[in-house]
Design a protein around this motif. Structure first.
Motif, PDB file in Angstrom:
ATOM      1  N   PRO A 110       0.798  -1.231   0.000  1.00 54.92           N
ATOM      2  CA  PRO A 110       0.000   0.000   0.000  1.00 54.92           C
ATOM      3  C   PRO A 110       0.825   1.274   0.000  1.00 54.92           C
ATOM      4  CG  PRO A 110      -0.170  -1.137   2.104  1.00 54.92           C
ATOM      5  CD  PRO A 110       0.563  -2.043   1.175  1.00 54.92           C
ATOM      6  N   GLU A 111       2.080   1.208   0.430  1.00 55.55           N
ATOM      7  CA  GLU A 111       2.925   2.405   0.413  1.00 55.55           C
ATOM      8  C   GLU A 111       3.181   2.918  -0.998  1.00 55.55           C
ATOM      9  OE1 GLU A 111       5.631  -1.161   0.205  1.00 55.55           O
ATOM     10  OE2 GLU A 111       3.864  -0.646   1.351  1.00 55.55           O
ATOM     11  N   THR A 112       2.933   2.092  -1.993  1.00 57.42           N
ATOM     12  CA  THR A 112       3.095   2.491  -3.385  1.00 57.42           C
ATOM     13  C   THR A 112       2.214   3.689  -3.727  1.00 57.42           C
ATOM     14  OG1 THR A 112       3.578   0.212  -3.958  1.00 57.42           O
ATOM     15  CG2 THR A 112       3.013   1.659  -5.776  1.00 57.42           C
ATOM     16  N   VAL A 113       1.082   3.820  -3.065  1.00 57.89           N
ATOM     17  CA  VAL A 113       0.186   4.946  -3.322  1.00 57.89           C
ATOM     18  C   VAL A 113       0.910   6.265  -3.093  1.00 57.89           C
ATOM     19  CG1 VAL A 113      -1.873   6.139  -2.499  1.00 57.89           C
ATOM     20  CG2 VAL A 113      -1.913   3.686  -2.837  1.00 57.89           C
ATOM     21  N   ASN A 114       1.734   6.343  -2.068  1.00 58.91           N
ATOM     22  CA  ASN A 114       2.471   7.570  -1.778  1.00 58.91           C
ATOM     23  C   ASN A 114       3.772   7.671  -2.568  1.00 58.91           C
ATOM     24  OD1 ASN A 114       0.582   8.472   0.134  1.00 58.91           O
ATOM     25  ND2 ASN A 114       1.507   7.165   1.677  1.00 58.91           N
ATOM     26  N   ALA A 115       4.448   6.553  -2.767  1.00 57.09           N
ATOM     27  CA  ALA A 115       5.746   6.559  -3.431  1.00 57.09           C
ATOM     28  C   ALA A 115       5.631   6.721  -4.943  1.00 57.09           C
ATOM     29  CB  ALA A 115       6.504   5.275  -3.103  1.00 57.09           C
ATOM     30  N   ASP A 116       4.650   6.085  -5.551  1.00 53.53           N
ATOM     31  CA  ASP A 116       4.508   6.092  -7.012  1.00 53.53           C
ATOM     32  C   ASP A 116       3.040   5.858  -7.354  1.00 53.53           C
ATOM     33  OD1 ASP A 116       5.006   6.067  -9.723  1.00 53.53           O
ATOM     34  OD2 ASP A 116       5.919   4.081  -9.745  1.00 53.53           O
ATOM     35  N   PRO A 117       2.176   6.857  -7.116  1.00 50.96           N
ATOM     36  CA  PRO A 117       0.736   6.648  -7.234  1.00 50.96           C
ATOM     37  C   PRO A 117       0.242   6.266  -8.627  1.00 50.96           C
ATOM     38  CG  PRO A 117       1.221   8.966  -6.973  1.00 50.96           C
ATOM     39  CD  PRO A 117       2.500   8.224  -6.758  1.00 50.96           C
ATOM     40  N   GLU A 118       1.021   6.566  -9.666  1.00 45.95           N
ATOM     41  CA  GLU A 118       0.574   6.219 -11.015  1.00 45.95           C
ATOM     42  C   GLU A 118       1.324   5.028 -11.591  1.00 45.95           C
ATOM     43  OE1 GLU A 118       1.051   9.968 -12.947  1.00 45.95           O
ATOM     44  OE2 GLU A 118      -0.886  10.686 -12.236  1.00 45.95           O
ATOM     45  N   GLY A 119       2.366   4.578 -10.920  1.00 46.61           N
ATOM     46  CA  GLY A 119       3.209   3.513 -11.446  1.00 46.61           C
ATOM     47  C   GLY A 119       2.565   2.143 -11.464  1.00 46.61           C
ATOM     48  N   GLU A 120       1.720   1.854 -10.506  1.00 44.40           N
ATOM     49  CA  GLU A 120       1.074   0.541 -10.440  1.00 44.40           C
ATOM     50  C   GLU A 120      -0.355   0.582 -10.967  1.00 44.40           C
ATOM     51  OE1 GLU A 120       2.339  -2.447  -9.625  1.00 44.40           O
ATOM     52  OE2 GLU A 120       4.293  -1.545  -9.363  1.00 44.40           O
ATOM     53  N   GLY A 121      -0.688   1.649 -11.650  1.00 47.29           N
ATOM     54  CA  GLY A 121      -2.042   1.756 -12.188  1.00 47.29           C
ATOM     55  C   GLY A 121      -3.026   2.295 -11.167  1.00 47.29           C
ATOM     56  N   TRP A 122      -4.252   1.962 -11.340  1.00 45.32           N
ATOM     57  CA  TRP A 122      -5.319   2.486 -10.474  1.00 45.32           C
ATOM     58  C   TRP A 122      -5.228   1.912  -9.075  1.00 45.32           C
ATOM     59  CZ3 TRP A 122      -8.609  -1.323  -8.746  1.00 45.32           C
ATOM     60  CH2 TRP A 122      -8.562  -2.525  -9.438  1.00 45.32           C
ATOM     61  N   PHE A 123      -5.740   2.644  -8.101  1.00 43.13           N
ATOM     62  CA  PHE A 123      -5.727   2.216  -6.700  1.00 43.13           C
ATOM     63  C   PHE A 123      -7.037   1.542  -6.327  1.00 43.13           C
ATOM     64  CE2 PHE A 123      -6.608   3.398  -2.194  1.00 43.13           C
ATOM     65  CZ  PHE A 123      -5.733   2.510  -1.624  1.00 43.13           C
ATOM     66  N   ALA A 124      -8.138   2.199  -6.644  1.00 40.07           N
ATOM     67  CA  ALA A 124      -9.445   1.661  -6.282  1.00 40.07           C
ATOM     68  C   ALA A 124     -10.489   2.167  -7.257  1.00 40.07           C
ATOM     69  CB  ALA A 124      -9.824   2.079  -4.867  1.00 40.07           C
ATOM     70  N   LYS A 125     -11.479   1.373  -7.473  1.00 36.62           N
ATOM     71  CA  LYS A 125     -12.637   1.788  -8.253  1.00 36.62           C
ATOM     72  C   LYS A 125     -13.762   2.049  -7.268  1.00 36.62           C
ATOM     73  CE  LYS A 125     -11.388  -0.926 -12.297  1.00 36.62           C
ATOM     74  NZ  LYS A 125     -11.805  -1.987 -13.224  1.00 36.62           N
ATOM     75  N   ILE A 126     -14.352   3.217  -7.397  1.00 39.45           N
ATOM     76  CA  ILE A 126     -15.415   3.596  -6.477  1.00 39.45           C
ATOM     77  C   ILE A 126     -16.651   4.040  -7.240  1.00 39.45           C
ATOM     78  CG2 ILE A 126     -13.832   4.258  -4.623  1.00 39.45           C
ATOM     79  CD1 ILE A 126     -14.293   7.169  -5.447  1.00 39.45           C
ATOM     80  N   ARG A 127     -17.760   4.004  -6.586  1.00 36.71           N
ATOM     81  CA  ARG A 127     -18.999   4.530  -7.140  1.00 36.71           C
ATOM     82  C   ARG A 127     -19.357   5.741  -6.285  1.00 36.71           C
ATOM     83  NH1 ARG A 127     -22.160   0.084  -7.414  1.00 36.71           N
ATOM     84  NH2 ARG A 127     -21.443  -0.233  -9.527  1.00 36.71           N
ATOM     85  N   VAL A 128     -19.522   6.885  -6.936  1.00 35.50           N
ATOM     86  CA  VAL A 128     -19.827   8.114  -6.204  1.00 35.50           C
ATOM     87  C   VAL A 128     -21.255   8.553  -6.493  1.00 35.50           C
ATOM     88  CG1 VAL A 128     -17.437   8.898  -6.121  1.00 35.50           C
ATOM     89  CG2 VAL A 128     -18.858   9.543  -8.038  1.00 35.50           C
ATOM     90  N   SER A 129     -21.829   9.237  -5.536  1.00 34.70           N
ATOM     91  CA  SER A 129     -23.201   9.713  -5.731  1.00 34.70           C
ATOM     92  C   SER A 129     -23.219  11.047  -6.470  1.00 34.70           C
ATOM     93  CB  SER A 129     -23.917   9.847  -4.391  1.00 34.70           C
ATOM     94  OG  SER A 129     -23.230  10.757  -3.565  1.00 34.70           O
TER      95      SER A 129
END
Length: 51
Positions: free
Chosen positions: A12-31
């Motif tokens: 999960p530290e990849t989100v801070n270190a390289d947020p675009e390197g591993e592709g998307w983080f999460a798919k969400i549905r927003v209202s």
């Protein structure tokens, strides 16, 4: 959240270190999918340069 990226589940530290390197983080549905008030890419990059 609808789905999470398995690559980030194990590092999960990849989100801070390289947020675009591993592709998307999460798919969400927003209202409310409005982008009013959000920074565009150039403004976000300028903001990051201040940190």
């Amino acid at each position: 959240m609808i789905e999470g990226n398995a690559a980030l589940a194990s590092a999960p530290e990849t989100v801070n270190a390289d947020p675009e390197g591993e592709g998307w983080f999460a798919k969400i549905r927003v209202s409310d999918a409005s982008t009013d008030g959000l920074m565009d890419r150039a403004a976000y990059d300028a903001f990051l340069a201040t940190l």
